[in-house]
Design a protein around this motif. Structure first.
Motif, PDB file in Angstrom:
ATOM      1  N   THR A  26      69.525 -25.764  32.298  1.00 24.65           N
ATOM      2  CA  THR A  26      69.838 -27.088  31.765  1.00 24.65           C
ATOM      3  C   THR A  26      70.087 -27.036  30.261  1.00 24.65           C
ATOM      4  OG1 THR A  26      68.490 -28.114  33.489  1.00 24.65           O
ATOM      5  CG2 THR A  26      69.020 -29.465  31.565  1.00 24.65           C
ATOM      6  N   LEU A  27      69.229 -26.331  29.531  1.00 26.77           N
ATOM      7  CA  LEU A  27      69.375 -26.224  28.085  1.00 26.77           C
ATOM      8  C   LEU A  27      70.263 -25.046  27.686  1.00 26.77           C
ATOM      9  CD1 LEU A  27      65.677 -26.931  27.003  1.00 26.77           C
ATOM     10  CD2 LEU A  27      67.581 -28.541  27.178  1.00 26.77           C
ATOM     11  N   GLY A  28      70.515 -24.115  28.614  1.00 18.29           N
ATOM     12  CA  GLY A  28      71.366 -22.965  28.311  1.00 18.29           C
ATOM     13  C   GLY A  28      70.748 -21.999  27.337  1.00 18.29           C
ATOM     14  N   ARG A  29      69.427 -21.891  27.329  1.00 20.90           N
ATOM     15  CA  ARG A  29      68.730 -21.014  26.387  1.00 20.90           C
ATOM     16  C   ARG A  29      67.507 -20.391  27.047  1.00 20.90           C
ATOM     17  NH1 ARG A  29      72.749 -22.147  24.330  1.00 20.90           N
ATOM     18  NH2 ARG A  29      73.249 -22.734  22.177  1.00 20.90           N
ATOM     19  N   LEU A  30      67.028 -19.311  26.409  1.00 23.82           N
ATOM     20  CA  LEU A  30      65.720 -18.790  26.768  1.00 23.82           C
ATOM     21  C   LEU A  30      64.659 -19.730  26.207  1.00 23.82           C
ATOM     22  CD1 LEU A  30      66.186 -14.985  25.927  1.00 23.82           C
ATOM     23  CD2 LEU A  30      66.535 -16.139  28.118  1.00 23.82           C
ATOM     24  N   ASP A  51      68.913 -18.030  21.746  1.00 28.98           N
ATOM     25  CA  ASP A  51      70.226 -17.768  22.334  1.00 28.98           C
ATOM     26  C   ASP A  51      70.484 -16.263  22.365  1.00 28.98           C
ATOM     27  OD1 ASP A  51      70.893 -17.015  19.772  1.00 28.98           O
ATOM     28  OD2 ASP A  51      72.253 -18.708  19.401  1.00 28.98           O
ATOM     29  N   THR A  52      71.682 -15.862  22.829  1.00 28.08           N
ATOM     30  CA  THR A  52      71.971 -14.432  22.987  1.00 28.08           C
ATOM     31  C   THR A  52      72.128 -13.704  21.658  1.00 28.08           C
ATOM     32  OG1 THR A  52      74.327 -14.986  23.158  1.00 28.08           O
ATOM     33  CG2 THR A  52      73.087 -14.768  25.207  1.00 28.08           C
ATOM     34  N   LYS A  53      72.216 -14.425  20.557  1.00 20.50           N
ATOM     35  CA  LYS A  53      72.281 -13.803  19.232  1.00 20.50           C
ATOM     36  C   LYS A  53      70.911 -13.660  18.599  1.00 20.50           C
ATOM     37  CE  LYS A  53      76.774 -13.744  19.431  1.00 20.50           C
ATOM     38  NZ  LYS A  53      77.500 -12.454  19.628  1.00 20.50           N
ATOM     39  N   GLY A  54      69.901 -14.122  19.295  1.00 18.77           N
ATOM     40  CA  GLY A  54      68.560 -14.039  18.744  1.00 18.77           C
ATOM     41  C   GLY A  54      68.211 -15.191  17.818  1.00 18.77           C
ATOM     42  N   VAL A  55      69.054 -16.244  17.776  1.00 14.50           N
ATOM     43  CA  VAL A  55      68.752 -17.399  16.929  1.00 14.50           C
ATOM     44  C   VAL A  55      67.682 -18.247  17.623  1.00 14.50           C
ATOM     45  CG1 VAL A  55      69.687 -19.469  15.822  1.00 14.50           C
ATOM     46  CG2 VAL A  55      71.081 -17.383  15.974  1.00 14.50           C
ATOM     47  N   VAL A  56      66.646 -18.573  16.858  1.00 13.88           N
ATOM     48  CA  VAL A  56      65.496 -19.286  17.418  1.00 13.88           C
ATOM     49  C   VAL A  56      65.474 -20.718  16.897  1.00 13.88           C
ATOM     50  CG1 VAL A  56      62.984 -19.340  17.616  1.00 13.88           C
ATOM     51  CG2 VAL A  56      64.191 -17.143  17.561  1.00 13.88           C
ATOM     52  N   ASN A  57      65.272 -21.647  17.799  1.00 16.93           N
ATOM     53  CA  ASN A  57      65.073 -23.053  17.447  1.00 16.93           C
ATOM     54  C   ASN A  57      63.667 -23.459  17.872  1.00 16.93           C
ATOM     55  OD1 ASN A  57      68.327 -23.185  18.352  1.00 16.93           O
ATOM     56  ND2 ASN A  57      67.782 -24.143  16.423  1.00 16.93           N
ATOM     57  N   MET A 221      77.631 -17.844  26.536  1.00 17.25           N
ATOM     58  CA  MET A 221      76.579 -18.849  26.523  1.00 17.25           C
ATOM     59  C   MET A 221      77.187 -20.236  26.365  1.00 17.25           C
ATOM     60  SD  MET A 221      73.446 -17.593  26.732  1.00 17.25           S
ATOM     61  CE  MET A 221      72.340 -18.624  25.812  1.00 17.25           C
ATOM     62  N   PRO A 222      76.532 -21.258  26.905  1.00 22.45           N
ATOM     63  CA  PRO A 222      77.011 -22.633  26.705  1.00 22.45           C
ATOM     64  C   PRO A 222      76.857 -23.052  25.246  1.00 22.45           C
ATOM     65  CG  PRO A 222      74.874 -22.614  27.789  1.00 22.45           C
ATOM     66  CD  PRO A 222      75.335 -21.189  27.750  1.00 22.45           C
ATOM     67  N   PRO A 223      77.495 -24.157  24.852  1.00 23.98           N
ATOM     68  CA  PRO A 223      77.379 -24.602  23.456  1.00 23.98           C
ATOM     69  C   PRO A 223      75.928 -24.783  23.046  1.00 23.98           C
ATOM     70  CG  PRO A 223      79.027 -25.891  24.627  1.00 23.98           C
ATOM     71  CD  PRO A 223      78.326 -25.062  25.652  1.00 23.98           C
ATOM     72  N   ARG A 224      75.711 -24.590  21.771  1.00 21.06           N
ATOM     73  CA  ARG A 224      74.357 -24.686  21.252  1.00 21.06           C
ATOM     74  C   ARG A 224      73.845 -26.117  21.365  1.00 21.06           C
ATOM     75  NH1 ARG A 224      72.087 -22.201  15.644  1.00 21.06           N
ATOM     76  NH2 ARG A 224      70.241 -23.502  15.410  1.00 21.06           N
TER      77      ARG A 224
END
Length: 327
Positions: A26-30, A51-57, A221-224
């Motif tokens: 649903t969120l498209g993220r880990l 995300d697949t680039k390792g960017v953390v939110n 990956m889906p949009p951020r």
């Protein structure tokens, strides 16, 4: 790390540990948990997206002051619910940004044996049940499936080719129901197996102290998705002021009922004496006078007189004859 090519490729290096990874379609993220950089005494466990680039939110802390990541060892996402194992308990965290219970633990259940020994589990996309590999016994490893809503075990299958006495810290499942499990170390090596009826070893690598897996990510990956802004601390509204009923106008005083004055019998004022009428004196009675009869002059009247005279004479003659007879 990316293992899709058969080897290990480093994507990003984080400055803190992230545990209990799962994948949210649903969120498209880990989705994972971390406590690095947060005060341990105030909501230390934060939910993060990667995300697949390792960017953390950082989405923010789990809304439960008592919750810690110290004993969390497995995680998976079903829909918008993030399941994490905390020793023998399974917590369900709501990660739907539009939900009123966002980032709250909405349910906690106790896991059956041997689900409570799983170091990782994955969600079956076909039915939403959770599956992991346990090697807690003396024999080979077991594929264990359980219900995340109740914590009850659904099935456990011993697989001869899966080494026992080994921790399986990374488990994923594909759409066909095939399980892929990687142990942390067996005989000095970390090994990955494909389990479908039996187990086949796919690869091996250096022994690892801690590993995790979160499913196969889509490519691209889906949009951020930006996490929602932190909710401001809104003081509770003041209690409503008591409603004062409107003052009622005083009721008018009742008009006193004055009883009528008592009727007192009074003697009418005396009237002047009235003159008594004087009756006329009676006149002296006089003897009744016979009125003279008028002489009848009709012929019928004369005949009647003669008849009466005749009758009287007859009667007188009869009386004289009777007297002579008696003498």
């Amino acid at each position: 790390m990316d293992t899709s090519s058969g080897g290990v490729t480093e994507i990003a290096r984080l400055d803190y540990a992230v545990n209990a990874l799962g994948y949210s379609a649903t969120l498209g993220r880990l989705v994972g948990l971390t406590s690095k950089g947060h005060h341990w005494w105030k909501n230390p466990s934060h939910v993060v997206l990667i995300d697949t680039k390792g960017v953390v939110n950082d989405l923010g802390p789990v809304d439960a002051y008592w919750f810690r990541t110290d004993d969390v060892s497995a995680g998976a996402v079903v829909g918008t619910t993030f399941y994490v194992r905390d020793n023998a308990r399974l917590h369900a965290i709501d990660i739907d940004p539009a939900s009123p219970s966002y980032l709250k633990i909405v349910r906690t259940v106790v896991l059956d044996w041997p689900a409570l020994t799983l170091d990782d589990f994955t969600a079956n996309p076909a039915n939403g049940k959770l599956t992991g590999v346990s090697a807690a016994g003396w024999g080979p490893g077991e594929v264990v499936t359980f219900d995340p809503v109740s914590g009850r075990g659904l099935s456990r299958t011993e697989v001869a080719e899966l080494p026992g006495k080994s921790t399986y810290g990374a488990v994923v499942i594909d759409s066909a129901g095939t399980v892929y499990a990687t142990n942390n170390g067996y005989q000095g090596r970390s090994r990955t197996y494909r389990v479908s009826g039996n187990a086949v070893e796919l690869s091996e690598g250096p022994e690892m102290g801690m590993i995790d897996a979160a499913g196969c990510l889509p490519n691209p990956m889906p949009p951020r998705i930006e996490p929602p802004a932190p909710r401001p601390e809104v003081p509770p509204p003041p209690p409503p002021a008591p409603v004062t009923p409107p003052a009622q106008a005083p009721a008018p005083a009742p008009v006193p009922v004055v009883p009528p004055p008592p009727v007192v019998a009074t003697t009418p004022p005396s009237l002047p004496p009235q003159p008594v009428p004087v009756r006329a004196a009676r006149q002296r009675t006089e003897p009744r006078k016979d009125l003279p009869l008028e002489a009848e002059t009709t012929p019928l009247t004369k005949s009647r007189k003669w008849a009466m005279v005749t009758i009287v004479l007859v009667m007188l003659g009869a009386g004289a004859a009777a007297a002579r007879a008696r003498g």
